[in-house]
Design a protein around this motif. Structure first.
Motif, PDB file in Angstrom:
ATOM      1  N   THR A 196      -3.458  -1.015 -13.653  1.00 20.16           N
ATOM      2  CA  THR A 196      -1.944   0.063 -13.583  1.00 20.16           C
ATOM      3  C   THR A 196      -1.867   0.746 -12.085  1.00 20.16           C
ATOM      4  OG1 THR A 196      -1.827   0.447 -15.740  1.00 20.16           O
ATOM      5  CG2 THR A 196      -0.951   2.047 -14.340  1.00 20.16           C
ATOM      6  N   HIS A 197      -3.097   1.113 -11.415  1.00 21.85           N
ATOM      7  CA  HIS A 197      -3.423   1.806 -10.157  1.00 21.85           C
ATOM      8  C   HIS A 197      -2.849   0.692  -9.159  1.00 21.85           C
ATOM      9  CE1 HIS A 197      -4.595   5.726 -11.228  1.00 21.85           C
ATOM     10  NE2 HIS A 197      -5.476   5.563 -11.684  1.00 21.85           N
ATOM     11  N   ALA A 198      -3.423  -0.692  -9.303  1.00 21.53           N
ATOM     12  CA  ALA A 198      -2.885  -1.589  -8.418  1.00 21.53           C
ATOM     13  C   ALA A 198      -1.670  -1.892  -8.330  1.00 21.53           C
ATOM     14  CB  ALA A 198      -4.021  -3.096  -8.701  1.00 21.53           C
ATOM     15  N   ALA A 218       4.073   0.483  -2.163  1.00 18.88           N
ATOM     16  CA  ALA A 218       4.079  -0.179  -0.601  1.00 18.88           C
ATOM     17  C   ALA A 218       5.504  -0.589  -0.338  1.00 18.88           C
ATOM     18  CB  ALA A 218       3.033  -1.427  -0.557  1.00 18.88           C
ATOM     19  N   GLU A 219       6.297  -0.796  -1.283  1.00 18.07           N
ATOM     20  CA  GLU A 219       7.790  -1.195  -1.262  1.00 18.07           C
ATOM     21  C   GLU A 219       8.651  -0.225  -0.808  1.00 18.07           C
ATOM     22  OE1 GLU A 219       8.609  -3.767  -4.491  1.00 18.07           O
ATOM     23  OE2 GLU A 219       7.013  -5.274  -3.946  1.00 18.07           O
ATOM     24  N   GLY A 220       8.243   1.187  -0.891  1.00 19.56           N
ATOM     25  CA  GLY A 220       9.046   2.257  -0.540  1.00 19.56           C
ATOM     26  C   GLY A 220       9.299   2.959  -1.767  1.00 19.56           C
ATOM     27  N   THR A 221       8.794   2.943  -2.899  1.00 20.71           N
ATOM     28  CA  THR A 221       9.327   3.646  -4.184  1.00 20.71           C
ATOM     29  C   THR A 221       8.213   4.677  -4.394  1.00 20.71           C
ATOM     30  OG1 THR A 221      10.258   1.798  -5.187  1.00 20.71           O
ATOM     31  CG2 THR A 221       9.467   3.511  -6.618  1.00 20.71           C
ATOM     32  N   ASP A 222       8.769   5.922  -4.921  1.00 17.24           N
ATOM     33  CA  ASP A 222       7.630   6.744  -5.329  1.00 17.24           C
ATOM     34  C   ASP A 222       7.267   6.471  -6.647  1.00 17.24           C
ATOM     35  OD1 ASP A 222       6.352   9.093  -6.285  1.00 17.24           O
ATOM     36  OD2 ASP A 222       7.606  10.549  -5.418  1.00 17.24           O
TER      37      ASP A 222
END
Length: 348
Positions: free
Chosen positions: A307-309, A316-320
């Protein structure tokens, strides 16, 4: 006027009529692409009945040509292909989105009915609008959760997976299997898993119970570990331009076959098949291993690495990603309450 002339005159109106049906009376033909084998319970059941109901409601003005088993569009090309007009209709995986990726994380959804309620709320809240542009969503649902199935070796805790070769269909599933401690194996399509188990190429696999029916996997398995790991979001999508091109009354027929009622009925069909698949497993003499207490905590801890990965990749794609996770976890609680299920179901 001669009798021959009179006959010719009488025949003229008929000669002026078209030789066959006009374009206005010919039915509109739509192509429906999906990935399921024709004998799959959903293809031969709910989806076929939906098509028949739609055609009947159109009074023959809309005809659906079904292309099953990836024959028109491949699995991951179904939604894009419908958007591009290579088919007017498609049933398959929903387009990738951050919200649906989080919904597909371990332990988010308990059942198809549960996961579908979450997906519908995401849709209603506009969280999927960008990802579904160009598509009318006739239904959005999840399947039932996938669990672990093994041959010869009982798996009660993550450490029992060590050294077991487990077939995983996608890179994401194989990453999850690795995080849980298994040796992930790729290279076998779903219909090939039966032979891979029989011939000793793999020691187990990860599927919903539905695979016991359509792929007869119960015949090659001994144990079923009820740690319900993840769901996948599926949809029945319609090309928006094709829908807009229909006459208004025919468009209304299509819209009447779309929406929450359709999605929840479809989800129930998947959950019903899970009960049947579990029954096939027990009827074959296989052992069902339920998971609770410290064993469940161990599975959750092991899955959290995956889940963390996944959340890091989404971030990294810009989502919180953490905020999105909290939002969807809140939806899981609300959906579970709607289903009148206890928040702490023993195997969830």
């Amino acid at each position: 006027m001669t009798s021959r002339g009179l006959l010719t005159l009488l025949a003229l109106p008929w000669l002026l009529l078209p030789a066959g049906p006009t374009a206005a009376t010919e039915p509109v033909e739509w192509r429906l692409a999906h990935y399921l084998p024709e004998r799959h319970f959903f293809a031969s059941g709910w989806l076929r009945e939906w098509v028949e109901s739609l055609e009947a409601a159109s009074e023959g003005r809309l005809r659906i040509i079904v292309h099953p088993n990836n024959t028109l569009l491949r699995l991951n090309d179904i939604a894009p292909g419908v958007r591009e007009g290579r088919a007017e209709l498609g049933f398959g995986p929903a387009p990738s989105s951050p919200a649906l990726s989080v919904l597909g994380l371990p332990f988010m959804a308990d059942s198809a009915a549960h996961g579908t309620r979450i997906a519908l709320r995401l849709l209603a809240d506009g969280m999927l609008d960008d990802d579904l542009s160009g598509l009318h969503v006739a239904l959005l649902q999840t399947n039932a959760p996938s669990l672990l199935h093994t041959r010869s070796t009982p798996v009660r805790r993550p450490e029992d997976l060590e050294g077991l070769r487990m077939r995983g269909a996608t890179p994401d599933i194989r990453a999850l299997l690795a995080a849980l401690g298994a040796t992930p194996v790729e290279g076998f399509l779903a219909p090939q898993v039966y032979g891979a188990l029989r011939d000793g190429h793999v020691d187990g696999t990860i599927f919903p119970y539905e695979a016991m029916g359509v792929f007869r996997l119960a015949e090659q398995l001994d144990y079923h570990t009820e740690v319900f790991l993840f769901v996948s979001t599926l949809g029945l999508f319609i090309n928006e331009e094709a829908l807009a091109a229909l006459p208004p009354d025919l468009r209304d027929v299509v819209l009447s076959h779309s929406g929450e009622t359709q999605a929840l009925a479809a989800a129930q069909a998947w959950d019903d098949e899970e009960h049947r698949g579990r029954g096939l497993a027990t009827a074959a003499g296989n052992t069902v291993l339920t998971v609770d207490g410290s064993a469940l905590a161990a599975w959750r801890a092991a899955a959290e690495r995956h889940t963390h990965a996944r959340l890091a990749a989404i971030a990294a794609e810009g989502t919180d990603a953490e905020a999105l996770r909290k939002r969807i976890e809140a939806l899981t609680v609300a959906a579970r309450r709607d289903l009148q299920s206890p928040d702490a179901a023993p195997h969830r």
